[in-house]
Design a protein around this motif. Structure first.
Motif, PDB file in Angstrom:
ATOM      1  N   GLY A  72      84.183  12.694  60.917  1.00 44.39           N
ATOM      2  CA  GLY A  72      83.300  13.353  60.242  1.00 44.39           C
ATOM      3  C   GLY A  72      81.856  12.848  60.111  1.00 44.39           C
ATOM      4  O   GLY A  72      80.752  13.464  60.587  1.00 44.39           O
ATOM      5  N   ALA A  73      81.743  11.236  60.124  1.00 40.21           N
ATOM      6  CA  ALA A  73      80.441  10.728  60.097  1.00 40.21           C
ATOM      7  C   ALA A  73      79.756  10.754  61.317  1.00 40.21           C
ATOM      8  O   ALA A  73      78.629  10.833  61.467  1.00 40.21           O
ATOM      9  N   ALA A  74      80.718  10.613  62.474  1.00 41.26           N
ATOM     10  CA  ALA A  74      80.006  10.752  63.924  1.00 41.26           C
ATOM     11  C   ALA A  74      79.265  11.961  64.226  1.00 41.26           C
ATOM     12  O   ALA A  74      78.330  12.121  64.950  1.00 41.26           O
ATOM     13  N   LEU A  75      79.849  13.105  63.470  1.00 43.02           N
ATOM     14  CA  LEU A  75      79.230  14.299  63.808  1.00 43.02           C
ATOM     15  C   LEU A  75      77.921  14.718  62.814  1.00 43.02           C
ATOM     16  O   LEU A  75      77.370  15.706  62.652  1.00 43.02           O
ATOM     17  N   GLY A  76      77.861  13.811  61.893  1.00 45.90           N
ATOM     18  CA  GLY A  76      76.804  13.785  60.863  1.00 45.90           C
ATOM     19  C   GLY A  76      77.421  15.062  59.793  1.00 45.90           C
ATOM     20  O   GLY A  76      76.301  15.667  59.070  1.00 45.90           O
ATOM     21  N   ALA A  77      78.545  15.174  59.477  1.00 48.72           N
ATOM     22  CA  ALA A  77      79.179  16.194  58.638  1.00 48.72           C
ATOM     23  C   ALA A  77      79.377  15.369  57.321  1.00 48.72           C
ATOM     24  O   ALA A  77      79.621  14.291  57.433  1.00 48.72           O
ATOM     25  N   GLN A  78      79.581  16.228  56.189  1.00 50.33           N
ATOM     26  CA  GLN A  78      79.697  15.741  54.998  1.00 50.33           C
ATOM     27  C   GLN A  78      80.803  16.301  54.349  1.00 50.33           C
ATOM     28  O   GLN A  78      81.320  17.476  54.508  1.00 50.33           O
ATOM     29  N   LEU A  79      81.952  15.343  53.982  1.00 54.36           N
ATOM     30  CA  LEU A  79      82.917  16.026  53.270  1.00 54.36           C
ATOM     31  C   LEU A  79      82.603  16.035  51.434  1.00 54.36           C
ATOM     32  O   LEU A  79      82.127  15.478  50.974  1.00 54.36           O
ATOM     33  N   ILE A  80      82.833  17.447  51.478  1.00 57.14           N
ATOM     34  CA  ILE A  80      82.932  17.776  49.523  1.00 57.14           C
ATOM     35  C   ILE A  80      84.063  18.211  49.294  1.00 57.14           C
ATOM     36  O   ILE A  80      84.818  19.122  49.759  1.00 57.14           O
ATOM     37  N   CYS A  81      84.368  17.435  48.058  1.00 59.27           N
ATOM     38  CA  CYS A  81      85.680  17.624  47.363  1.00 59.27           C
ATOM     39  C   CYS A  81      85.528  18.675  46.382  1.00 59.27           C
ATOM     40  O   CYS A  81      84.307  18.906  45.925  1.00 59.27           O
ATOM     41  N   ALA A  82      86.374  19.417  45.934  1.00 65.00           N
ATOM     42  CA  ALA A  82      86.378  20.710  45.032  1.00 65.00           C
ATOM     43  C   ALA A  82      85.834  20.225  43.767  1.00 65.00           C
ATOM     44  O   ALA A  82      85.303  21.179  43.082  1.00 65.00           O
ATOM     45  N   CYS A  83      85.907  19.122  43.179  1.00 65.65           N
ATOM     46  CA  CYS A  83      85.593  18.748  41.793  1.00 65.65           C
ATOM     47  C   CYS A  83      84.236  18.424  42.117  1.00 65.65           C
ATOM     48  O   CYS A  83      83.598  17.874  40.903  1.00 65.65           O
ATOM     49  N   GLU A  84      83.563  18.124  43.234  1.00 64.33           N
ATOM     50  CA  GLU A  84      82.134  17.402  43.178  1.00 64.33           C
ATOM     51  C   GLU A  84      81.127  18.612  43.003  1.00 64.33           C
ATOM     52  O   GLU A  84      81.087  19.761  43.469  1.00 64.33           O
ATOM     53  N   PRO A  85      79.744  18.159  42.503  1.00 61.75           N
ATOM     54  CA  PRO A  85      78.804  18.869  42.196  1.00 61.75           C
ATOM     55  C   PRO A  85      78.156  19.486  43.258  1.00 61.75           C
ATOM     56  O   PRO A  85      77.831  20.674  43.177  1.00 61.75           O
ATOM     57  N   GLN A  86      78.335  18.979  44.506  1.00 57.86           N
ATOM     58  CA  GLN A  86      77.816  19.695  45.675  1.00 57.86           C
ATOM     59  C   GLN A  86      78.759  20.846  46.098  1.00 57.86           C
ATOM     60  O   GLN A  86      78.412  21.690  47.152  1.00 57.86           O
ATOM     61  N   PHE A  87      79.901  20.927  45.622  1.00 60.19           N
ATOM     62  CA  PHE A  87      80.799  22.059  46.194  1.00 60.19           C
ATOM     63  C   PHE A  87      80.269  23.360  46.041  1.00 60.19           C
ATOM     64  O   PHE A  87      79.913  23.624  44.773  1.00 60.19           O
TER      65      PHE A  87
END
Length: 363
Positions: A72-87
């Motif tokens: 994911g990091a190599a793609l510049g993608a972000q992992l967002i978990c369902a409990c996080e404010p960014q979700f």
């Protein structure tokens, strides 16, 4: 329950989400029951054994988690978990939400008002022109357009909305470009829009991934517009999921002589709003003032250990026909939290399938 996760907590969250037999419903129940992913992971072997599983449960290893995070990091993608404010707020309001998503591109688009435009892969030229023009008008009205990057209507909708903001939801990983001829379109969506997936980077989509993708398309949207669809079409699944989630459903009417109009005409017959242009979509969502911030409280019950007798009573009530979990509670006469806990154990053992919408079947 909204919280920023530490790196260790995010790893636990990812491991739990990638564990065998842990879908969104089971994940939701486990977090509610144990409070965090780390404690749930520690309890998994015993829960699966009590549910009747003889072989060990396949839990994602540290090496697998490291690889997924690195990919994911190599793609510049972000992992967002369902409990996080960014979700995304709209997605968090689902019951239950997907445990996590990967997002690549303009993540800010995920919390803007959005409309999905979907339809046939083998679409007519007129249908593609309509989808492209509709997406452009919706974008000019301040709406983000969501679709699935497929051939036909999906691709046309993305093309129309690129100048104003579009989101592509994929069945495979966020780098799974399908069809291959959409490589250029995919690159432009990453640059000016956002690509989202529930699957791990590097994963190629298979048939069972598309209903999950369609659920996310509907979940991110305030309304779903179906432009062309045959009677047995994935677009109709998206429309059904949208209706179940309380979203608006609109369909573009077509000639009864065109098989691609049968699905949309049938949606209108069943009560979907007729769509002849952007004005119809704007009118349909006019009363929606946005989604209320969800509490994101998980629905498990701390400390409940159902006994063997209750667990087997619950298992005996299951069949291949979906039934609501509330029906199982009524049939057993046991407390709902104890029945839900038993269902989680049966799910981990591969004896039950917990479905979104509160339904359950025999596995």
């Amino acid at each position: 329950m909204i919280q920023a996760l530490s790196d260790a907590q995010r790893r636990d969250w990812l491991r739990l989400a990638r564990t065998e037999n842990v879908g969104p419903v089971t994940f939701d129940q486990l977090i509610g029951r144990f409070g965090d992913a780390g404690r749930a992971l520690a309890a998994l072997p015993d829960l699966a054994r009590r549910g009747g599983r003889m072989a060990g449960l396949k839990v994602a290893t540290d090496a697998q988690v490291d690889q997924e995070l690195a990919d994911g990091a190599a793609l510049g993608a972000q992992l967002i978990c369902a409990c996080e404010p960014q979700f995304p707020q709209a997605l968090a309001a689902l019951d239950p939400p997907p445990p996590l998503i990967w997002a690549r591109g303009r993540i800010d688009l995920l919390d803007k008002p959005a409309v999905a435009v979907v339809g046939a892969r083998v679409a007519s030229a007129a249908g593609q022109r309509f989808a492209r023009g509709l997406a452009a008008e919706l974008g000019q009205a301040g709406l983000v357009v969501i679709s699935g990057l497929a051939r036909g209507i999906d691709g046309a909708a993305h093309e129309g909305a690129l100048p104003t903001g579009t989101v592509a939801v994929l069945g495979g990983g966020v780098d799974d470009i399908y069809p291959a001829e959409h490589a250029g379109l995919y690159a432009r969506v990453v640059e000016d829009g956002c690509v989202v997936s529930e699957s791990e980077p590097g994963r190629a989509a298979v048939a069972r991934d598309f209903p999950r993708r369609n659920r996310i398309i509907a979940g991110l949207s305030r309304a779903v517009v179906v432009v062309e669809a045959e009677l047995r079409s994935g677009s109709l699944i998206t429309a059904r999921l949208a209706a179940e989630q309380g979203r608006e459903v609109l369909a573009v009417p077509g000639s009864p002589l065109d098989p691609r109009a049968r699905g949309t005409n049938d949606l209108i017959r069943q009560g979907a709003a007729l769509c002849e242009g952007a004005e119809d979509v704007l009118r349909a969502i006019e009363g929606l003032r946005g989604f209320r911030e969800p509490e994101r409280t998980y629905r498990g019950a701390p400390g409940l250990d159902p006994d063997d007798a209750l667990r087997e009573r619950v298992a005996a009530l299951l069949s291949p026909t979906p039934v609501s979990r509330d029906e199982i509670v009524r049939a057993t006469g046991a407390p709902a939290p104890a029945v839900f806990a038993a269902l989680v154990e049966l799910s981990l053992a591969g004896r039950a399938d917990l479905l979104p919408g509160g339904m359950v079947t025999q596995a």
